[in-house]
Design a protein around this motif. Sequence first.
Motif, PDB file in Angstrom:
ATOM      1  N   THR A 192      -1.130  -8.736   2.102  1.00  0.00           N
ATOM      2  CA  THR A 192      -1.025  -6.843   2.730  1.00  0.00           C
ATOM      3  C   THR A 192      -2.106  -6.235   2.351  1.00  0.00           C
ATOM      4  OG1 THR A 192      -0.144  -6.506  -0.003  1.00  0.00           O
ATOM      5  CG2 THR A 192       1.467  -6.782   1.246  1.00  0.00           C
TER       6      THR A 192
ATOM      7  N   ASP B  35       0.690  -0.978  -0.451  1.00  0.00           N
ATOM      8  CA  ASP B  35      -0.152   0.246  -0.100  1.00  0.00           C
ATOM      9  C   ASP B  35       1.213   0.861  -0.003  1.00  0.00           C
ATOM     10  OD1 ASP B  35      -1.500   2.391   1.034  1.00  0.00           O
ATOM     11  OD2 ASP B  35      -2.707   0.920   1.551  1.00  0.00           O
ATOM     12  N   THR B  36       1.264   1.897  -1.073  1.00  0.00           N
ATOM     13  CA  THR B  36       2.014   2.674  -1.235  1.00  0.00           C
ATOM     14  C   THR B  36       1.473   4.122  -2.559  1.00  0.00           C
ATOM     15  OG1 THR B  36       4.627   3.566  -1.597  1.00  0.00           O
ATOM     16  CG2 THR B  36       3.180   2.032  -3.013  1.00  0.00           C
ATOM     17  N   PRO B  37       1.294   5.072  -2.192  1.00  0.00           N
ATOM     18  CA  PRO B  37       0.908   6.580  -3.339  1.00  0.00           C
ATOM     19  C   PRO B  37       2.025   6.390  -4.101  1.00  0.00           C
ATOM     20  CG  PRO B  37       1.511   7.856  -1.249  1.00  0.00           C
ATOM     21  CD  PRO B  37       2.200   5.607  -0.538  1.00  0.00           C
TER      22      PRO B  37
ATOM     23  N   ARG C 260       0.274  -1.751   5.972  1.00  0.00           N
ATOM     24  CA  ARG C 260      -0.155  -0.239   6.291  1.00  0.00           C
ATOM     25  C   ARG C 260       0.722  -0.047   5.396  1.00  0.00           C
ATOM     26  NH1 ARG C 260       4.398  -1.640   9.191  1.00  0.00           N
ATOM     27  NH2 ARG C 260       6.400  -0.045   9.338  1.00  0.00           N
ATOM     28  N   GLU C 261       0.637   1.769   5.310  1.00  0.00           N
ATOM     29  CA  GLU C 261       0.867   2.343   4.311  1.00  0.00           C
ATOM     30  C   GLU C 261       2.518   2.976   4.104  1.00  0.00           C
ATOM     31  OE1 GLU C 261       0.951   7.118   2.189  1.00  0.00           O
ATOM     32  OE2 GLU C 261      -1.038   6.192   3.586  1.00  0.00           O
TER      33      GLU C 261
ATOM     34  N   GLU D  54      -0.978   4.651  -6.607  1.00  0.00           N
ATOM     35  CA  GLU D  54      -1.611   5.140  -6.096  1.00  0.00           C
ATOM     36  C   GLU D  54      -2.970   4.047  -4.947  1.00  0.00           C
ATOM     37  OE1 GLU D  54      -4.007   5.858  -9.823  1.00  0.00           O
ATOM     38  OE2 GLU D  54      -2.321   6.288 -10.649  1.00  0.00           O
ATOM     39  N   ARG D  55      -1.801   3.954  -4.056  1.00  0.00           N
ATOM     40  CA  ARG D  55      -2.210   2.424  -3.112  1.00  0.00           C
ATOM     41  C   ARG D  55      -3.277   1.292  -3.309  1.00  0.00           C
ATOM     42  NH1 ARG D  55      -4.017   6.363   1.980  1.00  0.00           N
ATOM     43  NH2 ARG D  55      -3.340   3.474   3.031  1.00  0.00           N
TER      44      ARG D  55
ATOM     45  N   GLY E 204       6.436   4.626   2.137  1.00  0.00           N
ATOM     46  CA  GLY E 204       6.540   5.724   1.564  1.00  0.00           C
ATOM     47  C   GLY E 204       7.748   5.192   0.210  1.00  0.00           C
TER      48      GLY E 204
ATOM     49  N   ASP F 236      -3.270  -7.025   6.460  1.00  0.00           N
ATOM     50  CA  ASP F 236      -2.618  -6.932   6.947  1.00  0.00           C
ATOM     51  C   ASP F 236      -2.281  -8.028   7.740  1.00  0.00           C
ATOM     52  OD1 ASP F 236      -1.057  -4.409   8.131  1.00  0.00           O
ATOM     53  OD2 ASP F 236      -3.322  -3.629   8.644  1.00  0.00           O
TER      54      ASP F 236
END
Length: 430
Positions: free
Chosen positions: A339, A290-292, A348-349, A295-296, A351, A342
């Motif tokens: 993922t 899960d990451t920007p 979790r997010e 785009e998650r 970076g 979780d």
Amino acid sequence: MKRILAIPAILLSMAAGASGAVPSADLETDYHKLSGNLRAYPYVDEEPPAQTPPPVGYEPFHLEHYGRHGSRWLIGGNDYLTPVRNLEKAERAGKLTPLGRETLEALREIEQASHGRLGELSDKGAMQHQAIGRRMARNYPALFSDSSHLNAKSTVVIRCILSMLNGLQGIREVAPQVSVSSDASYADMYFMNYDDKPAWKIKDRAEETVLKDYREKHKLSGDYLDRLVSDPQFARDSVEPGIFPYIYWVLANTQGHTGQPWLLDKVFTVDETREAWRYDNGMWTLHCIDTPLTERRMPYTQRMLLNNIIESTDTAINSTRPSVNLRYGHDGILINFITLMDVDGLGREFGSIEEAEEAGLRSYDLIPMAGNIQLVFYRPVGSTDSDDVLVKALVNEREVTLPGEPVSGPYYRWSELKDYYLRKIAPYME
């Protein structure tokens, strides 16, 4: 719902040139582990960790499973041919070292043995699923009795079908009386191997930038060719610089076969092997977190699988008959499902790729050959009340954490998890 986050390992400060401090993930020294998703399943001849007993009065009544196929032959013919052709150039020029000759001989024999076998399940892959099946039946005898029903599904890929059949063989060795149905159909691919085209496009764009930058920081390098080719100038002029990963893949994968030689620790130093693992692990990390950066979207590629498991569990809760649902598929599904759920805080997010690796996103722990997740459901004897249901999750037969507060040890209240997961995937459901 409060979410449990994985506690990062203690960071160890080490010099690593331009790429910065080396994460503790890189401190691994086991060559078999550093084979990444080619690692053979660790629990065949040895037993996995002991499990925590359930709360008093609870017994298992249902099990949901998704497992990767077992060890296999490499999928592409060039994976085997590329290192052979390159080292044969040095052989013809009389430029191979003794280790180079030993390695080429092994690579030739493996390449010849791969003919007609590309992508197929290996003999050890079959053994892995037999062992997992036997342990399932031994660990949860109430779920594999003559009163229970076992439903097994596979993707339509032959190595997955054979993994399913070997898993069922292992179960029947312990519980020959269990009722079994099995299938492998395109009708089930929407949850067994969901093709989320919009998400794959997002990932592909990120690979062109994020993954490219990551791999530039962690370039494959080393002096391994000096151990194989006696003339450094000849090696620079005549051997393709890109053969490193090919030799790594073939030699790492020999652990998944009976009778193939183990040369990985002779040809590569542990540092070089770590480089090769990280080169590959960066791709798996970007594939699932899960990451920007993506785009998650990536964990949600397995929303259909999670929804299917929730619906299947609802059916089981309303029945007094013990039941088991087994699914056999692929690493790219399993790691994203982990993922999405979780597990151990890996949903979790993040970076960056490095941040996720440091938190425990490591292919060798999550998606070895025959990697699997098992969700075991418990309730008081005779109850069909969904509020009474507890669930425990195991990844590769090791107990793991799930979101929220456990009732006891690794046991969580399913009604709370179900509501949390349904809310989580709702925006992405068609």
